[in-house]
Scaffold this motif. Sequence first.
Motif, PDB file in Angstrom:
ATOM      1  N   THR A 184     -98.092  17.034 -76.045  1.00 32.19           N
ATOM      2  CA  THR A 184     -98.055  18.406 -76.265  1.00 32.19           C
ATOM      3  C   THR A 184     -99.420  19.211 -76.062  1.00 32.19           C
ATOM      4  O   THR A 184     -99.479  20.281 -75.383  1.00 32.19           O
ATOM      5  CB  THR A 184     -97.445  18.959 -77.632  1.00 32.19           C
ATOM      6  OG1 THR A 184     -96.099  18.395 -77.775  1.00 32.19           O
ATOM      7  CG2 THR A 184     -97.440  20.389 -77.900  1.00 32.19           C
ATOM      8  N   ARG A 185    -100.458  18.338 -76.550  1.00 33.29           N
ATOM      9  CA  ARG A 185    -101.831  18.859 -76.264  1.00 33.29           C
ATOM     10  C   ARG A 185    -101.889  19.026 -74.864  1.00 33.29           C
ATOM     11  O   ARG A 185    -102.480  19.996 -74.246  1.00 33.29           O
ATOM     12  CB  ARG A 185    -102.712  17.704 -76.847  1.00 33.29           C
ATOM     13  CG  ARG A 185    -104.024  18.211 -76.906  1.00 33.29           C
ATOM     14  CD  ARG A 185    -105.125  17.257 -77.409  1.00 33.29           C
ATOM     15  NE  ARG A 185    -105.232  15.828 -77.018  1.00 33.29           N
ATOM     16  CZ  ARG A 185    -104.474  14.917 -77.582  1.00 33.29           C
ATOM     17  NH1 ARG A 185    -104.209  14.770 -78.817  1.00 33.29           N
ATOM     18  NH2 ARG A 185    -104.517  13.511 -77.229  1.00 33.29           N
ATOM     19  N   TRP A 186    -101.661  18.078 -73.975  1.00 33.80           N
ATOM     20  CA  TRP A 186    -101.756  18.162 -72.574  1.00 33.80           C
ATOM     21  C   TRP A 186    -100.764  19.400 -71.953  1.00 33.80           C
ATOM     22  O   TRP A 186    -101.482  19.999 -70.849  1.00 33.80           O
ATOM     23  CB  TRP A 186    -101.559  16.864 -71.693  1.00 33.80           C
ATOM     24  CG  TRP A 186    -102.773  15.938 -71.925  1.00 33.80           C
ATOM     25  CD1 TRP A 186    -102.736  15.106 -72.994  1.00 33.80           C
ATOM     26  CD2 TRP A 186    -104.021  16.144 -71.214  1.00 33.80           C
ATOM     27  NE1 TRP A 186    -103.988  14.378 -72.846  1.00 33.80           N
ATOM     28  CE2 TRP A 186    -104.885  15.131 -71.942  1.00 33.80           C
ATOM     29  CE3 TRP A 186    -104.693  16.769 -70.698  1.00 33.80           C
ATOM     30  CZ2 TRP A 186    -106.092  14.697 -71.794  1.00 33.80           C
ATOM     31  CZ3 TRP A 186    -105.817  16.717 -70.424  1.00 33.80           C
ATOM     32  CH2 TRP A 186    -106.700  15.702 -70.779  1.00 33.80           C
ATOM     33  N   TYR A 187     -99.840  19.537 -72.359  1.00 32.98           N
ATOM     34  CA  TYR A 187     -98.821  20.702 -71.642  1.00 32.98           C
ATOM     35  C   TYR A 187     -99.355  21.911 -72.078  1.00 32.98           C
ATOM     36  O   TYR A 187     -99.167  22.728 -71.365  1.00 32.98           O
ATOM     37  CB  TYR A 187     -97.401  20.467 -72.469  1.00 32.98           C
ATOM     38  CG  TYR A 187     -96.587  19.197 -72.001  1.00 32.98           C
ATOM     39  CD1 TYR A 187     -96.859  18.481 -70.928  1.00 32.98           C
ATOM     40  CD2 TYR A 187     -95.604  18.655 -72.916  1.00 32.98           C
ATOM     41  CE1 TYR A 187     -96.177  17.393 -70.614  1.00 32.98           C
ATOM     42  CE2 TYR A 187     -94.823  17.689 -72.547  1.00 32.98           C
ATOM     43  CZ  TYR A 187     -95.124  16.709 -71.434  1.00 32.98           C
ATOM     44  OH  TYR A 187     -94.408  15.821 -71.202  1.00 32.98           O
ATOM     45  N   GLN A 188     -99.927  21.879 -73.100  1.00 34.20           N
ATOM     46  CA  GLN A 188    -100.502  23.271 -73.396  1.00 34.20           C
ATOM     47  C   GLN A 188    -102.029  23.621 -72.828  1.00 34.20           C
ATOM     48  O   GLN A 188    -102.415  24.728 -72.955  1.00 34.20           O
ATOM     49  CB  GLN A 188    -100.643  23.514 -74.960  1.00 34.20           C
ATOM     50  CG  GLN A 188     -99.371  23.498 -75.670  1.00 34.20           C
ATOM     51  CD  GLN A 188     -99.251  23.550 -77.277  1.00 34.20           C
ATOM     52  OE1 GLN A 188    -100.370  23.487 -77.800  1.00 34.20           O
ATOM     53  NE2 GLN A 188     -98.236  23.862 -77.623  1.00 34.20           N
TER      54      GLN A 188
END
Length: 118
Positions: free
Chosen positions: A81-85
């Motif tokens: 999620t950190r990378w997707y955002q």
Amino acid sequence: MSLEQQTAIDPRNPHGLGDPNDTSLRKVEREVLIPKIMRDRARDEFCAKEVADFGECCKASSILMVATCRKQNSALKECLTRWYQDEGFKEDCKKIYLQERADYRSTGIPKKHRLEKL
């Protein structure tokens, strides 16, 4: 149309696949293809430890993995999620996709076939 006009090659569209220099994106490219690159890169490059930990836990736990691997699953989801955002990461993946598409449009050879020849 004469035969000469039919065989003339448009320099902006050499293989009839679109302009290699076009940077506009269709909906499917924005919502499916670029997120797929993001998912693959995040999983393979940035969250490899979390993926390995979750995989090992699942192998060790077998049927009980839903209950026993919650911590590893949460860590994996948090990393992804950190990378997707991350907007910078999204832009990098967009550039990768546009480069792959431009290469395909200019050569007419899909990426997997270009890689097989190497």
